[in-house]
Design a protein around this motif. Structure first.
Motif, short mmCIF file in Angstrom:
data_model
loop_
_atom_site.label_atom_id
_atom_site.label_comp_id
_atom_site.label_asym_id
_atom_site.label_seq_id
_atom_site.Cartn_x
_atom_site.Cartn_y
_atom_site.Cartn_z
N VAL A 69 0.83 -1.21 0.00
CA VAL A 69 0.00 0.00 0.00
C VAL A 69 0.87 1.26 0.00
CG1 VAL A 69 -1.61 1.36 1.38
CG2 VAL A 69 -2.03 -1.06 1.01
N ASP A 70 1.91 1.26 0.80
CA ASP A 70 2.74 2.46 0.90
C ASP A 70 3.60 2.70 -0.33
OD1 ASP A 70 3.44 2.48 4.50
OD2 ASP A 70 1.70 3.06 3.30
N TYR A 71 4.22 1.65 -0.87
CA TYR A 71 5.18 1.86 -1.95
C TYR A 71 4.62 1.67 -3.34
CZ TYR A 71 8.59 2.05 1.76
OH TYR A 71 9.28 2.39 2.88
N PRO A 127 2.42 7.34 -7.54
CA PRO A 127 1.76 7.76 -8.79
C PRO A 127 2.43 7.19 -10.04
CG PRO A 127 2.97 9.60 -7.78
CD PRO A 127 2.99 8.49 -6.80
N LEU A 128 3.66 6.71 -9.91
CA LEU A 128 4.35 6.17 -11.08
C LEU A 128 4.02 4.71 -11.34
CD1 LEU A 128 7.88 7.74 -10.56
CD2 LEU A 128 6.06 8.51 -12.08
N CYS A 129 3.37 4.05 -10.37
CA CYS A 129 3.06 2.63 -10.53
C CYS A 129 1.61 2.46 -10.96
CB CYS A 129 3.27 1.88 -9.22
SG CYS A 129 4.99 1.75 -8.75
N SER A 130 1.39 1.88 -12.16
CA SER A 130 0.02 1.61 -12.60
C SER A 130 -0.40 0.27 -12.04
CB SER A 130 -0.07 1.54 -14.12
OG SER A 130 0.69 2.55 -14.70
N LEU A 131 -1.57 0.24 -11.43
CA LEU A 131 -2.05 -1.02 -10.88
C LEU A 131 -2.25 -2.01 -12.02
CD1 LEU A 131 -4.60 0.28 -8.23
CD2 LEU A 131 -2.24 -0.38 -7.94
N ASP A 152 11.95 -0.15 -7.22
CA ASP A 152 13.14 -0.68 -6.53
C ASP A 152 13.00 -0.51 -5.03
OD1 ASP A 152 15.49 0.45 -9.09
OD2 ASP A 152 14.33 -1.41 -8.89
N LEU A 153 12.34 0.56 -4.64
CA LEU A 153 12.15 0.82 -3.21
C LEU A 153 11.30 -0.28 -2.60
CD1 LEU A 153 12.92 2.84 -1.10
CD2 LEU A 153 10.87 4.15 -1.65
N ARG A 164 12.65 -2.73 0.29
CA ARG A 164 11.98 -2.79 1.58
C ARG A 164 11.43 -4.18 1.86
NH1 ARG A 164 13.96 1.48 2.75
NH2 ARG A 164 12.90 3.50 3.01
N LEU A 165 10.94 -4.85 0.82
CA LEU A 165 10.43 -6.20 0.99
C LEU A 165 11.56 -7.14 1.42
CD1 LEU A 165 8.18 -8.35 0.66
CD2 LEU A 165 8.84 -8.55 -1.73
N ASP A 166 12.71 -6.98 0.76
CA ASP A 166 13.87 -7.80 1.07
C ASP A 166 14.29 -7.61 2.53
OD1 ASP A 166 17.26 -8.05 0.54
OD2 ASP A 166 15.88 -9.58 -0.19
N THR A 167 14.34 -6.36 2.95
CA THR A 167 14.70 -6.06 4.35
C THR A 167 13.67 -6.64 5.30
OG1 THR A 167 15.63 -3.98 3.59
CG2 THR A 167 15.21 -4.19 5.96
#
Lengths: 148, 145
Positions: free
Chosen positions: A109-111, A116-120, A127-128, A132-135
């Motif tokens: 939800v957050d990333y 706005p750059l990610c189209s569902l 990459d973020l 973050r998922l990896d961490t």
């Protein structure tokens, strides 16, 4: 004694498109292309969920959650919007629903949704998000990279 | 804690035995259709589980769970398949299913000259002993679920 670990994670949208795949500890590949693997994973889980409801000896509340084998466990979580999270772990993880829900509500939800750059519907290209998922996965109490 | 039902299939997919103790919802299809669906689906699940395994498999699919029940699967070396639905409090019923095979099936069916392997089990003694065995399980409660 089993070492605790997360093997891999798939995220599908409600149409069956694979939005994201990561692996941390996978010793055996499926023997088919990644595209074929995603289709098999989604299709099979669709069938399993339908079967599980049909054969239920009781009225179902939420449906299929996980299955286990002698060596790994597959966890399944679907959000109210039809997003599907599938994670393979070792046997020491009882139920990863809460973890998968956290991945959805704090990372996706957050990333992704708020980006706005990610189209569902497109594969996740943030990459973020991946970092973050990896961490997040590596910080899970049951993650051990040298395991299994 | 409860056991809902139990299926026994031979290696060709024929359903040898079915009992239910605590089933609140039927599948909506005939018993023959239900047996075919159960066997066929578990066949597919086992194949899928092996293919998608991130590790080399030893024994394969054992059980799945939902928010309300758990399905346990056990296959003997001779290809006989035991499937049992229980509530969620049962961690792994493999040992129970193995006992059903080794003490009940072997004693009352395999060693019974009147029972042909491959036919549906028609031994009343087997059914009665199975019923008693299930009801004596520590996790069986007939009024449950």
């Amino acid at each position: 004694m089993f070492q605790m670990t997360v093997h891999n994670l798939y995220i599908f949208d409600r149409n069956g498109a694979c939005l994201h795949y990561s692996e941390w500890n996978r010793k055996k590949q499926a023997g088919i292309s990644k595209q074929e693997e995603f289709k098999l994973m989604y299709g099979m889980l669709f069938s399993i969920r339908s079967f599980v409801s049909k054969m239920s000896p009781l009225d179902m509340r939420e449906g299929f959650q996980c299955f286990q084998t002698s060596r790994y466990k597959l966890h399944f979580y679907e959000t109210p919007t039809g997003l599907k999270f599938i994670m393979n772990t070792d046997l020491s993880v009882p139920n990863a629903r809460e973890t998968l829900h956290q991945i959805y509500s704090t990372l996706y939800v957050d990333y992704i949704v708020k980006n706005p750059l990610c189209s569902l519907g497109d594969p996740l290209q943030s990459d973020l998000f991946s970092a973050r998922l990896d961490t997040f996965i590596k910080n899970l109490p049951y993650f051990n990279p040298r395991a299994a």
